[in-house]
Motif scaffolding. Sequence first.
Motif, PDB file in Angstrom:
ATOM      1  N   THR A  69      -1.435   9.937  10.349  1.00 23.95           N
ATOM      2  CA  THR A  69      -1.104  10.171   8.955  1.00 23.95           C
ATOM      3  C   THR A  69      -0.294   8.971   8.481  1.00 23.95           C
ATOM      4  O   THR A  69       0.635   8.550   9.164  1.00 23.95           O
ATOM      5  CB  THR A  69      -0.253  11.450   8.803  1.00 23.95           C
ATOM      6  OG1 THR A  69      -0.965  12.540   9.389  1.00 23.95           O
ATOM      7  CG2 THR A  69       0.027  11.751   7.351  1.00 23.95           C
ATOM      8  N   SER A  71       1.649   6.886   5.039  1.00 22.53           N
ATOM      9  CA  SER A  71       2.194   7.048   3.693  1.00 22.53           C
ATOM     10  C   SER A  71       2.802   5.730   3.248  1.00 22.53           C
ATOM     11  O   SER A  71       3.132   4.880   4.068  1.00 22.53           O
ATOM     12  CB  SER A  71       3.251   8.156   3.654  1.00 22.53           C
ATOM     13  OG  SER A  71       4.361   7.791   4.443  1.00 22.53           O
ATOM     14  N   HIS A  79       6.749   2.120   4.289  1.00 20.62           N
ATOM     15  CA  HIS A  79       5.443   2.618   4.686  1.00 20.62           C
ATOM     16  C   HIS A  79       5.621   3.301   6.035  1.00 20.62           C
ATOM     17  O   HIS A  79       6.427   2.870   6.857  1.00 20.62           O
ATOM     18  CB  HIS A  79       4.455   1.470   4.828  1.00 20.62           C
ATOM     19  CG  HIS A  79       4.201   0.753   3.532  1.00 20.62           C
ATOM     20  ND1 HIS A  79       2.992   0.229   3.219  1.00 20.62           N
ATOM     21  CD2 HIS A  79       5.000   0.481   2.474  1.00 20.62           C
ATOM     22  CE1 HIS A  79       3.035  -0.348   2.029  1.00 20.62           C
ATOM     23  NE2 HIS A  79       4.261  -0.207   1.561  1.00 20.62           N
TER      24      HIS A  79
END
Length: 91
Positions: A69, A71, A79
């Motif tokens: 995952t 982001s 990040h």
Amino acid sequence: MAAAVACASLVGCASATDVVATDKPGTYTVAASATGGRMAWARAHEHAVSEARDYCERRGMQTSVTMETVSGVQVMSEHASSVNFECHPKF
């Protein structure tokens, strides 16, 4: 403040959490984050995968990433990458 300025440079900073077991037997997770520049996501990804690989190699095994995952997409923001992985015997 100096550390924040250094992290915002093109070199950037990356850090990772400890590897922890998930509620699924034999599956672990580790997260990493990075700041500084457009490629911070790549440093976060590499740092998380490297931590997973090191964890399995210390046990004489190899890593198999089962899920990631990510982001953070804006320049100069944090990040992150979270990797779920398993350790399997080397062949």
